[in-house]
Design a protein around this motif. Structure first.
Motif, PDB file in Angstrom:
ATOM      1  N   GLU A  88       0.818  -1.196   0.000  1.00 41.08           N
ATOM      2  CA  GLU A  88       0.000   0.000   0.000  1.00 41.08           C
ATOM      3  C   GLU A  88       0.862   1.261   0.000  1.00 41.08           C
ATOM      4  O   GLU A  88       0.579   2.235  -0.700  1.00 41.08           O
ATOM      5  N   GLU A  89       1.918   1.256   0.796  1.00 41.70           N
ATOM      6  CA  GLU A  89       2.810   2.406   0.845  1.00 41.70           C
ATOM      7  C   GLU A  89       3.445   2.675  -0.514  1.00 41.70           C
ATOM      8  O   GLU A  89       3.563   3.837  -0.943  1.00 41.70           O
ATOM      9  N   ALA A  90       3.840   1.603  -1.189  1.00 43.32           N
ATOM     10  CA  ALA A  90       4.436   1.771  -2.515  1.00 43.32           C
ATOM     11  C   ALA A  90       3.430   2.373  -3.491  1.00 43.32           C
ATOM     12  O   ALA A  90       3.769   3.247  -4.302  1.00 43.32           O
ATOM     13  N   ALA A  91       2.181   1.918  -3.405  1.00 39.70           N
ATOM     14  CA  ALA A  91       1.153   2.423  -4.317  1.00 39.70           C
ATOM     15  C   ALA A  91       0.762   3.858  -3.997  1.00 39.70           C
ATOM     16  O   ALA A  91       0.439   4.644  -4.897  1.00 39.70           O
ATOM     17  N   MET A  92       0.798   4.217  -2.719  1.00 38.96           N
ATOM     18  CA  MET A  92       0.341   5.535  -2.290  1.00 38.96           C
ATOM     19  C   MET A  92       1.460   6.564  -2.206  1.00 38.96           C
ATOM     20  O   MET A  92       1.220   7.757  -2.041  1.00 38.96           O
ATOM     21  N   GLY A  93       2.702   6.099  -2.266  1.00 38.46           N
ATOM     22  CA  GLY A  93       3.837   7.012  -2.217  1.00 38.46           C
ATOM     23  C   GLY A  93       4.047   7.670  -0.873  1.00 38.46           C
ATOM     24  O   GLY A  93       4.457   8.832  -0.803  1.00 38.46           O
ATOM     25  N   MET A  94       3.781   6.948   0.217  1.00 39.41           N
ATOM     26  CA  MET A  94       3.996   7.497   1.551  1.00 39.41           C
ATOM     27  C   MET A  94       4.274   6.373   2.534  1.00 39.41           C
ATOM     28  O   MET A  94       4.073   5.201   2.229  1.00 39.41           O
ATOM     29  N   ARG A  95       4.781   6.760   3.708  1.00 39.60           N
ATOM     30  CA  ARG A  95       5.063   5.790   4.747  1.00 39.60           C
ATOM     31  C   ARG A  95       4.104   5.971   5.915  1.00 39.60           C
ATOM     32  O   ARG A  95       3.704   7.086   6.248  1.00 39.60           O
ATOM     33  N   PHE A  96       3.730   4.856   6.510  1.00 41.51           N
ATOM     34  CA  PHE A  96       2.934   4.866   7.721  1.00 41.51           C
ATOM     35  C   PHE A  96       3.802   4.379   8.882  1.00 41.51           C
ATOM     36  O   PHE A  96       4.916   3.893   8.674  1.00 41.51           O
ATOM     37  N   ALA A  97       3.277   4.474  10.077  1.00 44.06           N
ATOM     38  CA  ALA A  97       3.997   4.027  11.268  1.00 44.06           C
ATOM     39  C   ALA A  97       3.316   2.804  11.852  1.00 44.06           C
ATOM     40  O   ALA A  97       2.106   2.831  12.112  1.00 44.06           O
ATOM     41  N   VAL A  98       4.071   1.738  12.053  1.00 40.65           N
ATOM     42  CA  VAL A  98       3.558   0.534  12.710  1.00 40.65           C
ATOM     43  C   VAL A  98       3.757   0.700  14.209  1.00 40.65           C
ATOM     44  O   VAL A  98       4.888   0.861  14.682  1.00 40.65           O
ATOM     45  N   VAL A  99       2.670   0.657  14.961  1.00 38.53           N
ATOM     46  CA  VAL A  99       2.714   0.899  16.401  1.00 38.53           C
ATOM     47  C   VAL A  99       2.921  -0.392  17.182  1.00 38.53           C
ATOM     48  O   VAL A  99       3.694  -0.432  18.137  1.00 38.53           O
ATOM     49  N   ALA A 100       2.240  -1.458  16.774  1.00 40.85           N
ATOM     50  CA  ALA A 100       2.319  -2.713  17.515  1.00 40.85           C
ATOM     51  C   ALA A 100       1.887  -3.868  16.628  1.00 40.85           C
ATOM     52  O   ALA A 100       0.973  -3.729  15.812  1.00 40.85           O
ATOM     53  N   ALA A 101       2.549  -5.015  16.792  1.00 46.77           N
ATOM     54  CA  ALA A 101       2.129  -6.263  16.153  1.00 46.77           C
ATOM     55  C   ALA A 101       1.280  -7.028  17.152  1.00 46.77           C
ATOM     56  O   ALA A 101       1.737  -7.311  18.269  1.00 46.77           O
ATOM     57  N   VAL A 102       0.051  -7.356  16.788  1.00 42.52           N
ATOM     58  CA  VAL A 102      -0.926  -7.830  17.771  1.00 42.52           C
ATOM     59  C   VAL A 102      -1.183  -9.332  17.673  1.00 42.52           C
ATOM     60  O   VAL A 102      -1.069 -10.054  18.670  1.00 42.52           O
ATOM     61  N   HIS A 103      -1.562  -9.811  16.502  1.00 46.87           N
ATOM     62  CA  HIS A 103      -1.942 -11.206  16.390  1.00 46.87           C
ATOM     63  C   HIS A 103      -1.721 -11.710  14.960  1.00 46.87           C
ATOM     64  O   HIS A 103      -1.570 -10.923  14.032  1.00 46.87           O
ATOM     65  N   ALA A 227       2.519   9.006  15.519  1.00 46.49           N
ATOM     66  CA  ALA A 227       3.219   7.832  16.046  1.00 46.49           C
ATOM     67  C   ALA A 227       3.522   7.947  17.537  1.00 46.49           C
ATOM     68  O   ALA A 227       3.679   6.937  18.228  1.00 46.49           O
ATOM     69  N   LYS A 228       3.618   9.176  18.059  1.00 43.77           N
ATOM     70  CA  LYS A 228       3.903   9.375  19.477  1.00 43.77           C
ATOM     71  C   LYS A 228       2.707   9.938  20.235  1.00 43.77           C
ATOM     72  O   LYS A 228       2.844  10.355  21.387  1.00 43.77           O
ATOM     73  N   ASP A 229       1.543   9.930  19.606  1.00 42.46           N
ATOM     74  CA  ASP A 229       0.321  10.369  20.263  1.00 42.46           C
ATOM     75  C   ASP A 229       0.047   9.449  21.458  1.00 42.46           C
ATOM     76  O   ASP A 229       0.102   8.218  21.340  1.00 42.46           O
ATOM     77  N   SER A 230      -0.245  10.042  22.610  1.00 42.56           N
ATOM     78  CA  SER A 230      -0.398   9.242  23.831  1.00 42.56           C
ATOM     79  C   SER A 230      -1.530   8.236  23.722  1.00 42.56           C
ATOM     80  O   SER A 230      -1.455   7.128  24.273  1.00 42.56           O
ATOM     81  N   ARG A 231      -2.602   8.580  23.015  1.00 48.14           N
ATOM     82  CA  ARG A 231      -3.725   7.660  22.853  1.00 48.14           C
ATOM     83  C   ARG A 231      -3.324   6.456  22.003  1.00 48.14           C
ATOM     84  O   ARG A 231      -3.660   5.308  22.310  1.00 48.14           O
TER      85      ARG A 231
END
Length: 262
Positions: A88-103, A227-231
């Motif tokens: 998706e990042e490659a298609a959209m031309g941007m990076r997202f932040a992975v906060v946690a790997a859950v399951h 990525a550093k938002d407390s919520r």
């Protein structure tokens, strides 16, 4: 006054028009697919952290959760694994932040025409996801169970070098895979879509991916600016807690597997 957890259902025909939220007291808008993601988020909001208001935006249809995140219509999403996110990042031309790997939702092989892989008919059709990140994953599962052999890992259908049962391969949209079971000999179905269709992967699949060391863990994702938002950080901590791991184990009985409790 807002309840700690609110669920909003959106189909692909609807658009969002919610102003971006940033304050710690503002409900965190999280886009999620129904099973198991929404159920897990509701458990967090209702049982573990009522002080963390969540607004769960449950999706279906052709809505693209990463686009909603990019456009400021949501603060985070919880529905995808990292290989899909990278495509998706490659298609959209941007990076997202992975906060946690859950399951992990183990990919499974399902059939209504055979009760074992050995009993699958020669020349039968095999339904695969048409999502690039999941096509190779499905083929790897078929190879791991001795049904085909691939030229390389993460290969496509054209890279099948051995196909002893002469399977025919059809690629269809992931949500439609459970519906294909009446028309094919075997379908390779993502765990969330299997659950939504009333299947119990740990019971109904002829074979499942191993969960340990699986690179397809579902992750909580946000934009880099949050990525550093407390919520967001609080939600990531809760989603990887022992309490959530226990809920996943009890609720899904091996059909969804927690990555690790913290």
């Amino acid at each position: 006054m807002l309840a700690p957890t609110r669920r909003v259902f959106l189909s692909g025909a609807l658009a969002l028009s919610i102003a971006p939220a940033r304050a710690a007291s503002t409900p965190l808008r999280v886009v999620a697919s129904s099973l198991p993601h929404t159920e897990i988020l509701e458990f967090v909001g209702e049982k573990l952290a009522p002080e963390l208001p969540l607004k769960i935006i449950e999706i279906s249809g052709d809505l693209r959760p990463n686009a909603l995140l990019r456009d400021g219509d949501a603060d985070a999403n919880f529905f995808q694994h990292v290989p899909f996110l990278r495509s998706e990042e490659a298609a959209m031309g941007m990076r997202f932040a992975v906060v946690a790997a859950v399951h992990v939702e183990p990919l499974g092989l399902y059939s209504r025409r055979a009760t074992s892989l050995a009993a699958l008919p020669s020349g039968g059709a095999v339904a695969l996801s048409n999502s690039v990140s999941n096509t190779g994953r499905g083929l790897s599962l078929l190879q791991a169970n001795g049904l085909i052999r691939l030229r390389a890992r993460d290969a496509g259908v054209d890279d099948i070098v051995e196909n002893p049962k002469n399977f025919r391969f059809v690629e269809i949209a992931p949500p439609q895979l459970p519906r294909s079971l009446d028309d094919v000999a075997l379908a390779v179905i993502n765990g969330n879509y299997a659950l939504e269709a009333g299947l119990e992967p740990a019971r109904d699949a002829l074979a499942l991916e191993a969960a340990e060391g699986n690179p397809y863990a579902n992750v909580l994702v946000t934009i880099e600016g949050l990525a550093k938002d407390s919520r967001v950080l609080r939600l990531g901590t809760l989603l990887t807690s022992a309490e959530v791991a226990g809920f996943i184990g009890h609720r899904y009985r091996g059909s969804v597997v927690p990555v690790r409790p913290s």
